[in-house]
Design an enzyme around this catalytic site. Structure first.
Site, PDB file in Angstrom:
ATOM      1  CE  LYS A   1      -1.471  -2.036 -13.840  1.00 20.67           C
ATOM      2  NZ  LYS A   1      -1.133  -1.519 -12.515  1.00 20.67           N
TER       3      LYS A   1
ATOM      4  CG  ASP B   1       1.300   1.951 -11.806  1.00 21.52           C
ATOM      5  OD1 ASP B   1       0.114   1.985 -12.208  1.00 21.52           O
ATOM      6  OD2 ASP B   1       2.267   2.038 -12.566  1.00 21.52           O
TER       7      ASP B   1
ATOM      8  NE  ARG C   1       1.058  -4.135 -16.426  1.00 25.90           N
ATOM      9  CZ  ARG C   1       1.082  -4.989 -15.425  1.00 25.90           C
ATOM     10  NH1 ARG C   1       0.553  -6.164 -15.559  1.00 25.90           N
ATOM     11  NH2 ARG C   1       1.655  -4.657 -14.290  1.00 25.90           N
TER      12      ARG C   1
ATOM     13  N   GLY D   1       6.901   3.432 -20.268  1.00 21.63           N
ATOM     14  CA  GLY D   1       5.706   4.009 -20.890  1.00 21.63           C
ATOM     15  C   GLY D   1       4.569   3.064 -20.569  1.00 21.63           C
TER      16      GLY D   1
ATOM     17  N   GLY E   1       1.877  -7.223 -22.359  1.00 19.96           N
ATOM     18  CA  GLY E   1       0.796  -6.237 -22.403  1.00 19.96           C
ATOM     19  C   GLY E   1      -0.409  -6.600 -21.547  1.00 19.96           C
TER      20      GLY E   1
ATOM     21  NE  ARG F   1      -4.340   3.321 -13.239  1.00 19.62           N
ATOM     22  CZ  ARG F   1      -3.089   2.858 -13.281  1.00 19.62           C
ATOM     23  NH1 ARG F   1      -2.657   2.030 -12.351  1.00 19.62           N
ATOM     24  NH2 ARG F   1      -2.270   3.209 -14.228  1.00 19.62           N
TER      25      ARG F   1
ATOM     26  CG  ASP G   1       8.177   3.694 -13.360  1.00 18.92           C
ATOM     27  OD1 ASP G   1       9.133   3.715 -12.573  1.00 18.92           O
ATOM     28  OD2 ASP G   1       7.572   2.651 -13.671  1.00 18.92           O
TER      29      ASP G   1
END
Ligand code: AMP
Ligand code: MG
Length: 490
Positions: free
Chosen positions: A112, A261, A92, A89, A125, A175, A251
């Site tokens: 992020k 990512d 962070r 999930g 985080g 982002r 993910d």
């Protein structure tokens, strides 16, 4: 449209049931400072193009709260290195709000490095400055290359210490993308047997991103087909430009087929198809030449998660389209990069010899392609100088030029070298985000000087232009820059 002086922070995602996310506030960082702001992107979504508002910084860094400010951490799961992990999930990251662009498209704004969430597991985080700079630069570099990607709107540094292999400082990345929904969102609802939520998520993806599909006979199959097509097109672009993602876990796969990512990514320097950019990828699962098959593996995992909504036969039929779509796009891009659009009988053989040549010689891939695009200068030396075996290089070049001479336009008229090269320079970048360039910019930034980050961001936004004053950024990497191992820690 959200205005940060009077924020409206609602998101469509926040209207979904609570099983989709958790509301979380950012945890403040010490002495946060704006260091990058993407004026062009900001203007496009109605944000100020100059110095970002203090009010925005205060809200993002959690220094000040606003009653309407309701950031959320999304719940998802995913296959990491082939193994299913239910506990993922936004560990962070936080979804902050939506912004509407001039063309009407709605963008998520995501922060992020914002601190702990219920999905942080063992993490802190945070995101360190080094990895935040890498993501900022690479997303803008990919956009400059015309490759589908999330974007970087801004970056903040701070004095908050963050511990990785050593002490570093915490940073924040703002982002932007149309969707933060990953393959892993669907996997989460499938593997927890929350099939109503699975269906709701699919309905929302159709409503938000492909509304025309709602009218189709089989909307969910049509949605899956879009994901397969978008992913194939993205991977074709990665392979053509020499981009290695490094962590293609499900993910990290965007439902819109955007590069997502950024971690230990790399652009190929020497052409080595089996290159592994992720220091922790011991088996080479995500090696450069495995990216197409891994993308298909990931799409199959998504197809499996969608199996309560789509007939198995349809899933298989759609997955079977992946390879031909990828081949089609990749072949068109390689033809464009080599300036060989006209279909000739010997092309199969020619392309085999091309890949064999660059693989055998390990030539610097971006530089070689750019030098091929500069042959209209009449000077072959810059190209031949890239090779130790100069005679072998001359021989290959001869075969290339003979083939290039057969190019004709739509009316059957021969294409001149000048015309061919002008087109090739539009698809073979002069500047790519080589790891050593990112590293040099990071080392300066860690001392408080962001000038190099800013220069790279500007150059990489238009990587096909000459930018003669910055010619040295197109240099071959130094030896230390080639063997860099990029840590997965971020
Ligand atoms: P990544 O490898 O960055 O794609 O992250 C994989 C998972 O780990 C995601 O659920 C992230 O949110 C989570 N994660 C990565 N780094 C951290 C961190 N420093 N703190 C908390 N969660 C993290
Ligand atoms: Mg991730």
């Amino acid at each position: 449209m959200a205005h940060f002086s009077s924020p409206k922070f609602s998101t469509r995602f926040a209207q979904l049931p609570s099983s989709f996310f958790t509301f979380v506030s950012p945890q403040p960082l010490d002495n946060s400072q704006w260091v990058m702001w993407n004026s062009e992107l900001a203007k496009n979504v109605g944000l100020p193009s100059n110095a970002p508002l203090d009010v925005l910084k205060q809200q993002l860094s959690g220094d000040k709260t606003h009653p309407d400010f309701a950031p959320l951490a999304m719940k998802y799961a995913g296959h990491q290195f082939g193994v299913y992990n239910p506990d993922l999930g936004d560990g962070r990251g936080l979804l902050l709000c939506e912004l509407t662009a001039q063309d009407g498209r709605v963008f998520d704004l995501h922060l992020k490095g914002a601190g702990l969430t219920p999905y942080s597991r063992m993490g802190d985080g945070r995101a360190v400055l080094r990895s935040t700079i890498r993501e900022y630069l690479c997303s803008e570099a990919m956009a400059g290359l015309g490759i589908a990607t999330t974007r970087a709107l801004g970056m903040l540094t701070s004095d908050t210490p963050v511990y990785r292999e050593k002490q570093e400082s915490g940073a924040l990345l703002l982002r932007m993308t149309e969707s933060h929904i990953r393959f892993g969102h669907f996997e989460h609802f499938f593997y927890t047997n929350q099939l109503n939520d699975l269906k709701l998520l699919a309905d929302k993806v159709i409503e938000w991103y492909w509304p025309e599909l709602a009218l189709s006979d089989k909307p969910y199959a049509a949605m899956f087909e879009q994901v397969v097509a978008a992913t194939a097109s993205m991977i074709a672009q990665w392979q053509a430009v020499g981009f290695c993602h490094g962590v293609m876990n499900t993910d990290n796969m965007s439902i819109l087929g955007q590069t997502f990512d950024y971690g230990p990514f790399a652009f190929l320097d020497d052409y080595d198809p089996s290159y592994i950019c992720n220091h922790s990828d011991y088996q080479g699962r995500y090696a450069f030449n495995r990216q197409p098959s891994i993308a298909l593996w990931n799409l199959s995992a998504l197809g499996h998660a969608l199996s309560p909504l789509i007939d198995i036969a349809d899933i298989e039929t759609i997955l079977a389209q992946f390879e031909s779509r990828l081949q089609h796009d990749y072949s068109a891009q390689m033809r464009a990069k080599l300036g060989l659009h006209t279909k000739c009988e010997e092309d199969g053989e020619f392309f085999v010899s091309f890949f064999d040549f660059i693989e055998r010689t390990h030539v610097d891939y971006p530089r070689f392609m750019r030098e091929l695009s500069n042959l209209d200068s009449g000077d072959e030396a810059p190209l031949i100088d890239l090779f130790i075996d100069r005679a072998g290089a001359k021989k290959w070049l001869q075969s290339y030029l003979e083939r290039a001479d057969k190019e004709v336009d739509q009316t059957g008229m021969p294409i001149t070298a000048k015309q061919r090269c002008a087109q090739m320079r539009k698809v073979n970048p002069k500047y790519v985000l080589r790891n050593y360039l990112a590293q040099q910019a990071i080392e300066k930034a860690e001392l408080g000087d962001f000038s190099e980050v800013a220069t790279l961001a500007t150059l990489l936004a238009s990587p096909f232009e000459e930018h003669l004053e910055h010619h040295s950024y197109a240099n071959l990497p130094p030896e230390w820059g080639k063997s860099m191992e990029i840590s997965c820690s971020s």
